[in-house]
Every structure is written in structure tokens, then in C-alpha cells.
Design an enzyme around this catalytic site. Structure first.
Site, PDB file in Angstrom:
ATOM      1  N   TYR A  60      -2.065  -0.389  10.854  1.00  0.00           N
ATOM      2  CA  TYR A  60      -1.940  -1.199   9.649  1.00  0.00           C
ATOM      3  C   TYR A  60      -1.020  -0.974   8.813  1.00  0.00           C
ATOM      4  CZ  TYR A  60      -3.288  -1.566   4.661  1.00  0.00           C
ATOM      5  OH  TYR A  60      -3.340  -1.955   3.279  1.00  0.00           O
ATOM      6  N   THR A  65       0.819  -1.307   0.014  1.00  0.00           N
ATOM      7  CA  THR A  65       0.169  -0.013   0.050  1.00  0.00           C
ATOM      8  C   THR A  65       0.876   1.221   0.063  1.00  0.00           C
ATOM      9  OG1 THR A  65      -1.461   1.357   1.320  1.00  0.00           O
ATOM     10  CG2 THR A  65      -0.092  -0.267   2.628  1.00  0.00           C
ATOM     11  N   ASP A  66       0.500   2.246  -0.509  1.00  0.00           N
ATOM     12  CA  ASP A  66       0.863   3.742  -0.523  1.00  0.00           C
ATOM     13  C   ASP A  66       0.998   4.141   0.995  1.00  0.00           C
ATOM     14  OD1 ASP A  66      -1.653   4.472  -0.270  1.00  0.00           O
ATOM     15  OD2 ASP A  66      -1.749   5.848  -1.694  1.00  0.00           O
ATOM     16  N   GLU A  67       0.069   3.779   1.812  1.00  0.00           N
ATOM     17  CA  GLU A  67       0.403   4.056   3.370  1.00  0.00           C
ATOM     18  C   GLU A  67       1.551   3.922   3.999  1.00  0.00           C
ATOM     19  OE1 GLU A  67      -3.266   3.461   5.553  1.00  0.00           O
ATOM     20  OE2 GLU A  67      -4.664   3.676   3.833  1.00  0.00           O
ATOM     21  N   ASN A  85     -12.278  13.987   0.712  1.00  0.00           N
ATOM     22  CA  ASN A  85     -13.396  13.146   0.979  1.00  0.00           C
ATOM     23  C   ASN A  85     -14.766  13.787   1.038  1.00  0.00           C
ATOM     24  OD1 ASN A  85     -11.476  11.309   1.584  1.00  0.00           O
ATOM     25  ND2 ASN A  85     -11.382  11.633   3.745  1.00  0.00           N
ATOM     26  N   LYS A 138       2.194  -3.191   7.386  1.00  0.00           N
ATOM     27  CA  LYS A 138       2.394  -3.299   6.007  1.00  0.00           C
ATOM     28  C   LYS A 138       3.952  -2.977   5.671  1.00  0.00           C
ATOM     29  CE  LYS A 138       0.111  -4.444   2.837  1.00  0.00           C
ATOM     30  NZ  LYS A 138      -0.319  -5.833   2.187  1.00  0.00           N
ATOM     31  N   HIS A 181      -4.731  10.105  11.666  1.00  0.00           N
ATOM     32  CA  HIS A 181      -5.347  10.287  10.404  1.00  0.00           C
ATOM     33  C   HIS A 181      -4.276  10.929   9.378  1.00  0.00           C
ATOM     34  CE1 HIS A 181      -9.442  10.960   8.154  1.00  0.00           C
ATOM     35  NE2 HIS A 181      -8.575  10.397   7.129  1.00  0.00           N
TER      36      HIS A 181
HETATM   37  P1  NAD Z   1      -9.705  -7.157   2.031  1.00  0.00           P
HETATM   38  O1  NAD Z   1      -9.713  -6.888   3.519  1.00  0.00           O
HETATM   39  O2  NAD Z   1     -10.948  -7.068   1.381  1.00  0.00           O
HETATM   40  O3  NAD Z   1      -9.173  -8.934   1.955  1.00  0.00           O
HETATM   41  C1  NAD Z   1      -8.171  -9.489   2.418  1.00  0.00           C
HETATM   42  C2  NAD Z   1      -8.399 -11.015   2.447  1.00  0.00           C
HETATM   43  O4  NAD Z   1      -7.371 -11.685   3.035  1.00  0.00           O
HETATM   44  C3  NAD Z   1      -9.718 -11.400   2.926  1.00  0.00           C
HETATM   45  O5  NAD Z   1     -10.207 -12.314   1.943  1.00  0.00           O
HETATM   46  C4  NAD Z   1      -9.447 -12.171   4.122  1.00  0.00           C
HETATM   47  O6  NAD Z   1     -10.138 -13.296   4.376  1.00  0.00           O
HETATM   48  C5  NAD Z   1      -8.031 -12.659   3.754  1.00  0.00           C
HETATM   49  N1  NAD Z   1      -7.099 -12.989   5.035  1.00  0.00           N
HETATM   50  C6  NAD Z   1      -7.303 -11.846   6.154  1.00  0.00           C
HETATM   51  N2  NAD Z   1      -6.309 -12.475   6.970  1.00  0.00           N
HETATM   52  C7  NAD Z   1      -5.853 -13.796   6.503  1.00  0.00           C
HETATM   53  C8  NAD Z   1      -4.924 -14.679   7.126  1.00  0.00           C
HETATM   54  N3  NAD Z   1      -4.311 -14.710   8.403  1.00  0.00           N
HETATM   55  N4  NAD Z   1      -4.719 -15.729   6.298  1.00  0.00           N
HETATM   56  C9  NAD Z   1      -5.247 -15.945   5.186  1.00  0.00           C
HETATM   57  N5  NAD Z   1      -6.345 -14.971   4.643  1.00  0.00           N
HETATM   58  C10 NAD Z   1      -6.377 -14.020   5.294  1.00  0.00           C
HETATM   59  O7  NAD Z   1      -8.483  -6.548   1.674  1.00  0.00           O
HETATM   60  P2  NAD Z   1      -8.060  -5.899   0.142  1.00  0.00           P
HETATM   61  O8  NAD Z   1      -8.748  -4.379   0.165  1.00  0.00           O
HETATM   62  O9  NAD Z   1      -8.552  -6.483  -1.071  1.00  0.00           O
HETATM   63  O10 NAD Z   1      -6.449  -5.528   0.041  1.00  0.00           O
HETATM   64  C11 NAD Z   1      -5.804  -6.775  -0.543  1.00  0.00           C
HETATM   65  C12 NAD Z   1      -4.233  -6.342  -0.429  1.00  0.00           C
HETATM   66  O11 NAD Z   1      -4.047  -5.173  -1.104  1.00  0.00           O
HETATM   67  C13 NAD Z   1      -3.851  -6.060   0.969  1.00  0.00           C
HETATM   68  O12 NAD Z   1      -2.573  -6.798   1.257  1.00  0.00           O
HETATM   69  C14 NAD Z   1      -3.986  -4.696   1.340  1.00  0.00           C
HETATM   70  O13 NAD Z   1      -2.807  -4.181   2.371  1.00  0.00           O
HETATM   71  C15 NAD Z   1      -3.452  -4.086  -0.135  1.00  0.00           C
HETATM   72  N6  NAD Z   1      -4.049  -2.803  -0.676  1.00  0.00           N
HETATM   73  C16 NAD Z   1      -5.156  -2.576  -0.480  1.00  0.00           C
HETATM   74  C17 NAD Z   1      -5.597  -1.184  -1.086  1.00  0.00           C
HETATM   75  C18 NAD Z   1      -7.149  -0.820  -0.895  1.00  0.00           C
HETATM   76  O14 NAD Z   1      -7.330   0.331  -1.403  1.00  0.00           O
HETATM   77  N7  NAD Z   1      -8.179  -1.771  -0.647  1.00  0.00           N
HETATM   78  C19 NAD Z   1      -4.877  -0.307  -1.547  1.00  0.00           C
HETATM   79  C20 NAD Z   1      -3.490  -0.910  -1.674  1.00  0.00           C
HETATM   80  C21 NAD Z   1      -3.145  -1.884  -1.306  1.00  0.00           C
HETATM   81  O1  DAU Z   2      -4.279   4.062   0.208  1.00  0.00           O
HETATM   82  C1  DAU Z   2      -4.403   2.686   0.205  1.00  0.00           C
HETATM   83  C2  DAU Z   2      -5.221   2.129   1.546  1.00  0.00           C
HETATM   84  O2  DAU Z   2      -6.466   2.870   1.170  1.00  0.00           O
HETATM   85  C3  DAU Z   2      -5.138   0.663   1.790  1.00  0.00           C
HETATM   86  O3  DAU Z   2      -4.012   0.250   2.132  1.00  0.00           O
HETATM   87  C4  DAU Z   2      -6.128   0.257   2.633  1.00  0.00           C
HETATM   88  O4  DAU Z   2      -6.351  -1.133   2.806  1.00  0.00           O
HETATM   89  C5  DAU Z   2      -7.678   0.872   2.447  1.00  0.00           C
HETATM   90  O5  DAU Z   2      -8.361   0.547   3.399  1.00  0.00           O
HETATM   91  C6  DAU Z   2      -7.395   2.352   2.179  1.00  0.00           C
HETATM   92  O6  DAU Z   2      -7.074   3.121   3.315  1.00  0.00           O
HETATM   93  P1  DAU Z   2      -7.879   4.522   3.808  1.00  0.00           P
HETATM   94  O7  DAU Z   2      -7.861   4.618   5.161  1.00  0.00           O
HETATM   95  O8  DAU Z   2      -7.394   5.707   2.946  1.00  0.00           O
HETATM   96  O9  DAU Z   2      -9.463   4.183   3.396  1.00  0.00           O
HETATM   97  P2  DAU Z   2     -10.694   4.194   3.943  1.00  0.00           P
HETATM   98  O10 DAU Z   2     -11.935   3.982   3.045  1.00  0.00           O
HETATM   99  O11 DAU Z   2     -10.936   3.706   5.457  1.00  0.00           O
HETATM  100  O12 DAU Z   2     -10.770   5.983   4.268  1.00  0.00           O
HETATM  101  C7  DAU Z   2     -10.802   6.699   3.149  1.00  0.00           C
HETATM  102  C8  DAU Z   2     -10.768   8.230   3.692  1.00  0.00           C
HETATM  103  O13 DAU Z   2     -12.251   8.415   4.007  1.00  0.00           O
HETATM  104  C9  DAU Z   2      -9.680   8.562   4.996  1.00  0.00           C
HETATM  105  O14 DAU Z   2      -9.489   9.752   4.991  1.00  0.00           O
HETATM  106  C10 DAU Z   2     -10.910   8.350   6.162  1.00  0.00           C
HETATM  107  C11 DAU Z   2     -12.232   8.852   5.747  1.00  0.00           C
HETATM  108  N1  DAU Z   2     -13.332   8.160   6.227  1.00  0.00           N
HETATM  109  C12 DAU Z   2     -13.540   6.600   6.191  1.00  0.00           C
HETATM  110  C13 DAU Z   2     -14.740   6.125   6.743  1.00  0.00           C
HETATM  111  C14 DAU Z   2     -14.742   4.573   6.718  1.00  0.00           C
HETATM  112  C15 DAU Z   2     -14.596   8.742   6.632  1.00  0.00           C
HETATM  113  O15 DAU Z   2     -14.460   9.934   6.572  1.00  0.00           O
HETATM  114  N2  DAU Z   2     -15.706   8.125   7.162  1.00  0.00           N
HETATM  115  C16 DAU Z   2     -15.690   6.988   7.248  1.00  0.00           C
HETATM  116  O16 DAU Z   2     -16.877   6.294   7.682  1.00  0.00           O
END
Ligand code: NAD
Ligand code: DAU
Length: 352
Positions: free
Chosen positions: A157, A132-134, A256, A161, A291
Site C-alpha cells: 500500500y 498518506t504519511d505511510e 494501539n 502511494k 508492521h
Molecule cells: P477508502 O478505502 O475508504 O475509499 C476509497 C474510495 O476509492 C472508495 O470509495 C472506492 O470505491 C474508491 N476506489 C477504489 N478504487 C477505485 C478505482 N480504481 N477507481 C475509482 N474509484 C476507486 O479510503 P479512505 O480511507 O477514504 O482514503 C482516501 C484517500 O486518502 C486515499 O488516497 C488514502 O491513501 C488517503 N489517506 C487515507 C488515510 C486514512 O487514515 N484513511 C490517511 C491518509 C491518507
Molecule cells: O497513516 C495513514 C494510514 O492510516 C492511511 O494511509 C491508511 O489508508 C489507513 O488504513 C491507516 O493505516 P494503518 O495501517 O495505520 O491503519 P489500521 O487501522 O489498519 O491499523 C492501525 C493500527 O492498528 C496498526 O498498528 C495495525 C493495528 N491493528 C489494525 C487492525 C485492523 C490491530 O492491532 N488490529 C486490527 O484488527
């Protein structure tokens, strides 16, 4: 060329898009999807491929080292695409240890198993870590994250990562394990669990619940269509240079509040509600601890070196995403029954 590929976390949001792409586009590969099916994992996401001859689902936990070692021995994987993770920042604030076990220990278990299985024969092998970019921390009003930006994670988180990224690179430098990494910005699209901003907003508007806006609402994210991330993952897996990292992003920054206002207007139109109805339900709530103010990706490396660019404009992508949730009401109902209610109460109960 026939290959056995392990995809971890393939029942989650991004993982399920990646599994479907790989199963459909690479009939010579056998795709093994390993997932613990936590609250975020859902086999309904994979209906389209569940009977495909080149697909096998395995329920299991990456934290269980003996199980992982046996899995590698049994299937002799040629490649690993590692997406399994605890992925929600708010949950990492509530229960950090889950993130340490899965994101750090789980990743090391996979690295160790790959190292043992591939010992002495790295030909055609690859461990691809999806991150992730975080990990880069938080930006001010200007600037972009590049692949050389120093790590500065702020949440449990992102710290977990970041730790996993360092361990992946350590296995490359120390043991020559062939690895590649990518760090992506915020994804959006169908099948995202309604704890993340975009599906929370859609679900709450549909159900007439307040939209929780953290802090002043001016936090900024760079949104990328999940299908474009899945395409980037395919390109990096096949064309990425071993040992390298690629940043992936959408050139698509939104504060947001601007994003949520846009979604309110689209939803009012689609639901036949009077203009302005949903905006009135936006409720400013207590901010997320620690945040991060702004994320934005410089994706020029993957664009120049691997020829990947995002395919979908945001205006089209957000409409498509809202349409997907409206058409998949049953999916949304299923994932928000049971444990979701308890999480929502704990996370938002005192705020909204
Ligand atoms: P998600 O939470 O939707 O899915 C995670 C999956 O991993 C789920 O199916 C869960 O059951 C499985 N899992 C969790 N713990 C486990 C364990 N101990 N053993 C086996 N499986 C397990 O996540 P996502 O949003 O699809 O993200 C997927 C990947 O991409 C993550 O590594 C996340 O850090 C990365 N990522 C996500 C985003 C985003 O915006 N969602 C952006 C950049 C990177
Ligand atoms: O940047 C990549 C990341 O993006 C991934 O690595 C993470 O897995 C993914 O969850 C996401 O993280 P964020 O924290 O940016 O996403 P989230 O959707 O939780 O929040 C997006 C923005 O919205 C953040 O500034 C928090 C705000 N927010 C979020 C929720 C859930 C609100 O204002 N209200 C809300 O209820």
C-alpha cells in the site's frame, strides 16, 4: 467563481466527507464524484447531498484510461481532488496488484488526462493529490515526519502511494502540471469501513467478538478527526502553493493498546456493561507483516503557512465516533454483510 471540480473516491470514508463539505460550502462549484464503488465505496455515505443541484455522481474506474480521457473532455474540469485508492494495508498484503493498478496506473491516467486537457492553459487549474504519511516509513520512539523526510515505504500500500506521489511531482517538474500534495496521518470518524482499527473495535465490541490486537499492541499512530482532514483538504486546495506538499496530522499519538483500552471503557459505559467487560475480549494475534512501528506528523507547515489547525480534541472525537456507529447500526450491518464476512475470515480466521 464557477468551477467544475472532479473528486475521485468520493464514496469512500474521507472522500465522502470531502464531497459533502465541497457541495455544501461551494454552491458555485459543480462537484463531480467519480468512484468505482469497490467494497469501500458506498453511496449511502452521500445521502445528504445526493439531490443537490451542484452534485453529480459518476460510476467509473480510474484504471480505464479511455473512459478517464473522455470524462475530462466532456466536463472540462478546472480542478481535481484525487482520493480514490485502495487504502487498507492488510488487503495490500493479501492482494498487492489491486494497489498497483488503482494507486499507480489510476493516478497516471488522471495526470495524463489533466495534462492533455489543460495543455497551454494552466490558469486556475489544480491537480491535488491526497496521500498518506505511510510513504515516510516507520519512526522510532522519537521524531516526527516532516515534508522533507525521505521516502521509505514498507508495505505494498505505502509503496504504491509513494510511487503515485513521485509521479505527481514528475508531472509538475516535467510538464508544469499545476499540482499540490498532502500526506496525512490516520483518520477516524463516522463512515469508516470496519476493516480499519477503530471501526473493527467498535463493531466487535458491539457484537461480542474478540478484539484482534496485532503483535505487542505497542504500535503507535497519530489520529486525526476526519472532519479536520476534510477542512485541511479544502484549505490546501484553495490556499496551497502549487508544487508544494503539506503534512497533516493531529498531534495525537496513541499506542494501539492504550487506544483500544480507552474505547473498551467508553463502550462498556455506553452499552451499560460492567466496567472491564470489553477489555477482557482483547486478543493478541499474529502481527501484520512488515508492521510500521510508529507514525507521527509534524504539521507545522500547514499550520504556519495556511492557518489550519485541528479543531476537535481526541476525547470528544472518539466519543462522537462511537456515538455515530451506535446510532448507525443499519449502516454497519449493511457494509458488513456479504463480502465483508469472507474478508474477515481470510484476514482473521486463523488468528483469532
Ligand atoms: P477508502 O478505502 O475508504 O475509499 C476509497 C474510495 O476509492 C472508495 O470509495 C472506492 O470505491 C474508491 N476506489 C477504489 N478504487 C477505485 C478505482 N480504481 N477507481 C475509482 N474509484 C476507486 O479510503 P479512505 O480511507 O477514504 O482514503 C482516501 C484517500 O486518502 C486515499 O488516497 C488514502 O491513501 C488517503 N489517506 C487515507 C488515510 C486514512 O487514515 N484513511 C490517511 C491518509 C491518507
Ligand atoms: O497513516 C495513514 C494510514 O492510516 C492511511 O494511509 C491508511 O489508508 C489507513 O488504513 C491507516 O493505516 P494503518 O495501517 O495505520 O491503519 P489500521 O487501522 O489498519 O491499523 C492501525 C493500527 O492498528 C496498526 O498498528 C495495525 C493495528 N491493528 C489494525 C487492525 C485492523 C490491530 O492491532 N488490529 C486490527 O484488527
Amino acid at each position: 467563481m464557477a468551477k467544475n471540480i472532479l473528486i475521485t473516491g468520493g464514496a469512500g470514508f474521507i472522500g465522502s466527507h470531502v464531497v459533502k463539505l465541497m457541495v455544501n460550502n461551494y454552491p458555485d462549484y459543480h462537484i463531480y464524484n467519480l468512484d468505482a464503488l469497490t467494497y469501500a465505496g458506498n453511496l449511502e455515505n452521500l445521502r445528504e447531498v445526493e439531490n443537490a443541484p451542484n452534485y453529480t455522481f459518476i460510476k467509473g474506474n480510474i484504471v480505464d484510461a479511455p473512459f478517464i480521457n473522455k470524462l475530462f473532455t466532456d466536463h472540462q474540469f478546472d480542478g481535481v481532488m484525487h482520493l480514490a485508492a485502495e487504502s487498507h494495508v492488510d488487503r495490500s498484503i493479501l492482494s498487492p496488484l489491486d494497489f498497483i493498478y488503482t494507486n499507480i496506473i489510476g493516478t497516471v491516467n488522471l495526470l495524463q488526462a489533466a495534462k492533455e486537457q489543460w495543455k497551454g492553459n494552466h490558469e486556475g487549474k489544480l491537480f491535488y493529490h491526497i496521500s498518506t504519511d505511510e510513504v515516510y516509513g516507520s519512526l522510532g520512539e522519537t521524531g516526527l515526519f516532516t515534508e522533507t523526510t525521505s521516502y521509505d515505504p514498507r508495505s505494498p500500500y505505502s509503496a504504491s502511494k509513494a510511487s503515485s506521489d513521485h509521479l505527481v511531482r514528475a508531472y509538475w517538474h516535467t510538464y508544469d502540471l499545476p499540482v499540490v500534495l498532502s500526506n496525512c496521518s490516520n483518520n477516524y470518524g463516522g463512515f469508516q469501513f470496519p476493516e480499519k482499527l477503530i471501526p473493527v473495535v467498535i463493531n466487535n465490541i458491539q457484537n461480542g467478538k474478540p478484539i484482534p490486537m496485532y503483535g505487542d499492541g505497542k504500535y503507535t499512530r497519530d489520529w486525526l478527526w476526519v472532519g479536520d482532514h476534510a477542512r485541511a483538504i479544502d484549505v490546501i486546495f484553495h490556499k496551497g502553493v502549487v508544487g508544494e506538499t503539506y503534512n497533516v496530522g493531529g498531534h495525537n499519538e496513541w499506542k494501539n493498546i492504550d487506544l483500544v483500552n480507552l474505547m473498551c471503557d467508553i463502550m462498556d459505559r455506553k452499552l451499560g456493561r460492567e466496567e472491564g467487560t470489553s477489555r477482557k475480549t482483547i486478543t493478541y494475534v499474529k502481527d501484520r507483516a512488515g508492521h510500521d512501528r510508529r507514525y507521527a506528523i509534524d504539521a507545522s507547515k500547514i499550520e504556519k503557512e495556511l492557518g489550519w489547525v485541528p479543531s476537535l480534541q481526541f476525547a470528544e472525537g472518539i466519543e462522537k465516533t462511537i456515538d455515530w456507529y451506535l446510532a448507525n447500526d443499519e449502516w454497519l450491518k449493511n457494509v458488513t454483510s456479504g463480502a465483508y464476512q469472507a474478508y474477515y475470515e481470510k484476514q482473521y480466521g486463523e488468528r483469532v
